[in-house]
Design a protein around this motif. Sequence first.
Motif, mmCIF file in Angstrom:
data_model
loop_
_atom_site.group_PDB
_atom_site.id
_atom_site.type_symbol
_atom_site.label_atom_id
_atom_site.label_comp_id
_atom_site.label_asym_id
_atom_site.label_seq_id
_atom_site.Cartn_x
_atom_site.Cartn_y
_atom_site.Cartn_z
ATOM 1 N N LEU A 1 -3.905 -0.267 -7.717
ATOM 2 C CA LEU A 1 -2.590 0.141 -7.209
ATOM 3 C C LEU A 1 -1.623 0.223 -8.382
ATOM 4 C CD1 LEU A 1 -2.534 -2.317 -4.146
ATOM 5 C CD2 LEU A 1 -3.424 0.023 -4.215
ATOM 6 N N GLY A 2 -1.222 1.441 -8.709
ATOM 7 C CA GLY A 2 -0.342 1.619 -9.860
ATOM 8 C C GLY A 2 0.483 2.877 -9.679
ATOM 9 N N GLY A 3 0.775 3.564 -10.792
ATOM 10 C CA GLY A 3 1.478 4.842 -10.710
ATOM 11 C C GLY A 3 0.667 5.800 -9.858
ATOM 12 N N SER A 4 -0.638 5.801 -10.074
ATOM 13 C CA SER A 4 -1.524 6.433 -9.100
ATOM 14 C C SER A 4 -2.457 5.340 -8.597
ATOM 15 C CB SER A 4 -2.271 7.622 -9.705
ATOM 16 O OG SER A 4 -3.241 7.172 -10.590
ATOM 17 N N SER A 5 -2.841 5.469 -7.350
ATOM 18 C CA SER A 5 -3.548 4.376 -6.685
ATOM 19 C C SER A 5 -4.836 4.875 -6.066
ATOM 20 C CB SER A 5 -2.677 3.796 -5.568
ATOM 21 O OG SER A 5 -1.490 3.258 -6.106
ATOM 22 N N SER B 1 13.050 7.018 -6.483
ATOM 23 C CA SER B 1 12.435 6.884 -7.803
ATOM 24 C C SER B 1 10.926 6.987 -7.626
ATOM 25 C CB SER B 1 12.791 5.498 -8.373
ATOM 26 O OG SER B 1 11.886 5.096 -9.383
ATOM 27 N N ASN B 2 10.214 7.168 -8.741
ATOM 28 C CA ASN B 2 8.762 7.097 -8.633
ATOM 29 C C ASN B 2 8.236 5.726 -9.060
ATOM 30 O OD1 ASN B 2 8.920 7.261 -11.354
ATOM 31 N ND2 ASN B 2 8.059 9.327 -11.512
ATOM 32 N N ASP B 3 9.149 4.789 -9.341
ATOM 33 C CA ASP B 3 8.730 3.440 -9.729
ATOM 34 C C ASP B 3 8.936 2.502 -8.544
ATOM 35 O OD1 ASP B 3 8.821 0.684 -10.794
ATOM 36 O OD2 ASP B 3 8.633 1.687 -12.731
ATOM 37 N N ILE B 4 7.882 1.809 -8.182
ATOM 38 C CA ILE B 4 7.933 0.995 -6.957
ATOM 39 C C ILE B 4 8.958 -0.135 -7.073
ATOM 40 C CG2 ILE B 4 6.166 -0.811 -7.303
ATOM 41 C CD1 ILE B 4 5.039 0.575 -4.508
ATOM 42 N N ARG B 5 9.261 -0.561 -8.293
ATOM 43 C CA ARG B 5 10.280 -1.618 -8.440
ATOM 44 C C ARG B 5 11.642 -1.133 -7.964
ATOM 45 N NH1 ARG B 5 8.261 -3.092 -14.485
ATOM 46 N NH2 ARG B 5 7.763 -0.889 -14.343
ATOM 47 N N ASP B 6 12.001 0.106 -8.351
ATOM 48 C CA ASP B 6 13.289 0.677 -7.915
ATOM 49 C C ASP B 6 13.297 0.854 -6.405
ATOM 50 O OD1 ASP B 6 13.786 0.874 -10.603
ATOM 51 O OD2 ASP B 6 13.155 2.981 -10.734
ATOM 52 N N THR C 1 -5.717 -4.718 -8.630
ATOM 53 C CA THR C 1 -5.597 -4.439 -10.066
ATOM 54 C C THR C 1 -4.579 -3.334 -10.315
ATOM 55 O OG1 THR C 1 -6.886 -4.125 -12.082
ATOM 56 C CG2 THR C 1 -7.468 -2.702 -10.238
ATOM 57 N N ALA C 2 -4.293 -3.065 -11.595
ATOM 58 C CA ALA C 2 -3.334 -2.062 -12.095
ATOM 59 C C ALA C 2 -1.890 -2.538 -11.884
ATOM 60 C CB ALA C 2 -3.567 -0.690 -11.479
ATOM 61 N N GLY C 3 -0.944 -1.736 -12.338
ATOM 62 C CA GLY C 3 0.469 -2.150 -12.416
ATOM 63 C C GLY C 3 0.981 -2.890 -11.190
ATOM 64 N N ILE C 4 0.790 -2.309 -10.014
ATOM 65 C CA ILE C 4 1.282 -2.935 -8.788
ATOM 66 C C ILE C 4 0.362 -4.089 -8.381
ATOM 67 C CG2 ILE C 4 1.649 -2.539 -6.319
ATOM 68 C CD1 ILE C 4 2.481 0.368 -7.043
ATOM 69 N N GLY C 5 -0.939 -3.846 -8.400
ATOM 70 C CA GLY C 5 -1.905 -4.862 -7.965
ATOM 71 C C GLY C 5 -1.836 -6.131 -8.794
ATOM 72 N N GLU C 6 -1.532 -5.978 -10.084
ATOM 73 C CA GLU C 6 -1.522 -7.148 -10.976
ATOM 74 C C GLU C 6 -0.181 -7.880 -10.959
ATOM 75 O OE1 GLU C 6 -2.710 -5.712 -14.887
ATOM 76 O OE2 GLU C 6 -4.363 -4.604 -13.975
ATOM 77 N N ASN C 7 0.899 -7.136 -10.695
ATOM 78 C CA ASN C 7 2.240 -7.687 -10.951
ATOM 79 C C ASN C 7 3.149 -7.862 -9.748
ATOM 80 O OD1 ASN C 7 2.202 -7.641 -13.974
ATOM 81 N ND2 ASN C 7 1.777 -5.494 -13.582
ATOM 82 N N ARG C 8 2.729 -7.413 -8.576
ATOM 83 C CA ARG C 8 3.662 -7.437 -7.437
ATOM 84 C C ARG C 8 3.109 -8.281 -6.291
ATOM 85 N NH1 ARG C 8 8.003 -6.154 -9.853
ATOM 86 N NH2 ARG C 8 8.922 -6.324 -7.784
ATOM 87 N N PRO C 9 3.297 -9.617 -6.357
ATOM 88 C CA PRO C 9 2.766 -10.491 -5.303
ATOM 89 C C PRO C 9 3.261 -10.137 -3.915
ATOM 90 C CG PRO C 9 3.921 -11.779 -7.000
ATOM 91 C CD PRO C 9 3.975 -10.360 -7.420
HETATM 92 P P1 ADP Z 1 -0.435 4.159 -14.148
HETATM 93 O O1 ADP Z 1 -1.181 4.520 -12.907
HETATM 94 O O2 ADP Z 1 0.536 5.210 -14.565
HETATM 95 O O3 ADP Z 1 -1.289 3.612 -15.248
HETATM 96 P P2 ADP Z 1 0.525 1.437 -13.800
HETATM 97 O O4 ADP Z 1 -0.802 0.882 -13.485
HETATM 98 O O5 ADP Z 1 1.192 1.026 -15.062
HETATM 99 O O6 ADP Z 1 0.539 3.007 -13.694
HETATM 100 O O7 ADP Z 1 1.487 1.068 -12.573
HETATM 101 C C1 ADP Z 1 2.805 1.537 -12.464
HETATM 102 C C2 ADP Z 1 3.465 0.885 -11.224
HETATM 103 O O8 ADP Z 1 3.259 -0.520 -11.282
HETATM 104 C C3 ADP Z 1 4.955 1.110 -11.140
HETATM 105 O O9 ADP Z 1 5.278 1.441 -9.803
HETATM 106 C C4 ADP Z 1 5.571 -0.219 -11.516
HETATM 107 O O10 ADP Z 1 6.667 -0.508 -10.692
HETATM 108 C C5 ADP Z 1 4.484 -1.225 -11.296
HETATM 109 N N1 ADP Z 1 4.430 -2.143 -12.442
HETATM 110 C C6 ADP Z 1 3.818 -1.909 -13.593
HETATM 111 N N2 ADP Z 1 3.979 -2.949 -14.450
HETATM 112 C C7 ADP Z 1 4.721 -3.853 -13.808
HETATM 113 C C8 ADP Z 1 5.236 -5.148 -14.159
HETATM 114 N N3 ADP Z 1 4.988 -5.705 -15.337
HETATM 115 N N4 ADP Z 1 5.968 -5.800 -13.245
HETATM 116 C C9 ADP Z 1 6.194 -5.239 -12.050
HETATM 117 N N5 ADP Z 1 5.740 -4.034 -11.660
HETATM 118 C C10 ADP Z 1 5.008 -3.347 -12.516
#
Ligand code: ADP
Length: 394
Positions: free
Chosen positions: A203-207, A275-280, A323-331
């Motif tokens: 789960l990230g920018g693309s999932s 936004s395209n960023d899930i944090r926003d 795993t990936a950006g969302i999977g690793e960082n967004r509890p």
């Molecule tokens: P990509 O698919 O482009 O490689 P990532 O795996 O980096 O993308 O994931 C991007 C998404 O994960 C974004 O929506 C972002 O909000 C979230 N994200 C990435 N890193 C972090 C972080 N350190 N803390 C919180 N959210 C994160």
Amino acid sequence: MKILVANIGSTSLKWRLFDCSSAPERLLHKGGFERVTDYPKAIEDCLGELKAGGHIQQDSDLAAVGFKTVVAKGVSGCVALTEEVLGAMEAFNAIAPAHNPPYITGIRLFAKRMPAVPLIGLFETAFYQWAPEAGVRYAVPQAWYEAGVRRWGFHGASHKFIAERSAELLGRPDVAERARNLYVDGGATAVQGAPLRVISCHLGGSSSITGIRNGVAVGNSLGFSPQSGLPHNNRVGDLDSFAIPFVMRTLGLSIDEVERQLCKEGGLKGISGVSNDIRDIQTAAAGGNAQAKLALDVFFHSARHWIGAYLLELNGADAIVFTAGIGENRPELRAALCQGLDQLGILLDPVANEKVRAVEGVISSPESRVKLLVIPTNEELVVARETKRLLDRK
Ligand code: ADP
């Protein structure tokens, strides 16, 4: 044995240099450039940094350059990037217009710059070569299928990493070994005991979500193109194909404009308008923005739909991995995905879940039948390992 893994975007070059002489591989250097306008110079500067850092003395110190290539007509797995293979990638440019063309250009520049260094591609489709035919076939006319319209599956390097690492963490070295050897022996490595069933959620920018039985993928939520499955940052995800002729006729959109909106104005950005960023999007949702809240709900709904599909196909799961950006960082997003699944034996431990960020960890409660794991992915390492295996075989 030093292997450079180059990640090529349309305006970026990122790299990691690994020493693969002995296990475990060592990351020697990583770097990158954004807003690249002169690609030959970017490659030159990359090599310059490697030399300045003392990681290589000359280009020939590189045993190979590995690339996480996406999709090609009639080619998958880990292969030497000959002109023939580049032609096969070109033939499928339309499937991955954001990925294939920059890769082809970049690889040709590397070939020109260092003709003696082997250039090797690990295709993102490689992990799905053993998925059941019924699961990869769309119900299209035979001619469409022969032209390439089928489920390919992507994020193969990431899900392969999870297949291997999750088996290690779950105490199944036999399955880890099978996953490790997959591209060499096609899954012939024997395993003992009950089948290991893992659902990998990238789960990230693309999932994408993948079901993995005994180290081998049974399918992936990404289908024909990287535009399908879950909603992505700004790309649409699954969509009924008849929506396209419909909007062309009713909204008067051209095919090029439809294509642009599907991959630039869709996904989480399309729904939220934020936004395209899930944090926003989370911040906006917390502040009462209904569209942002809806975008998150659509994301959860789709992710749970795919987790459910693989739970059924695998006859349950031993583990679900994030795993990936969302999977690793967004509890809080992991918690939302796991909510209300106690009847399926899925129980999150809220305290452990809060703690595990950007590291490996178990986030399920001890009573959970299904282990919930967080595993930071390492796609570049998978490319380096497979590149080494290909070199070793030659
Ligand atoms: P990509 O698919 O482009 O490689 P990532 O795996 O980096 O993308 O994931 C991007 C998404 O994960 C974004 O929506 C972002 O909000 C979230 N994200 C990435 N890193 C972090 C972080 N350190 N803390 C919180 N959210 C994160």
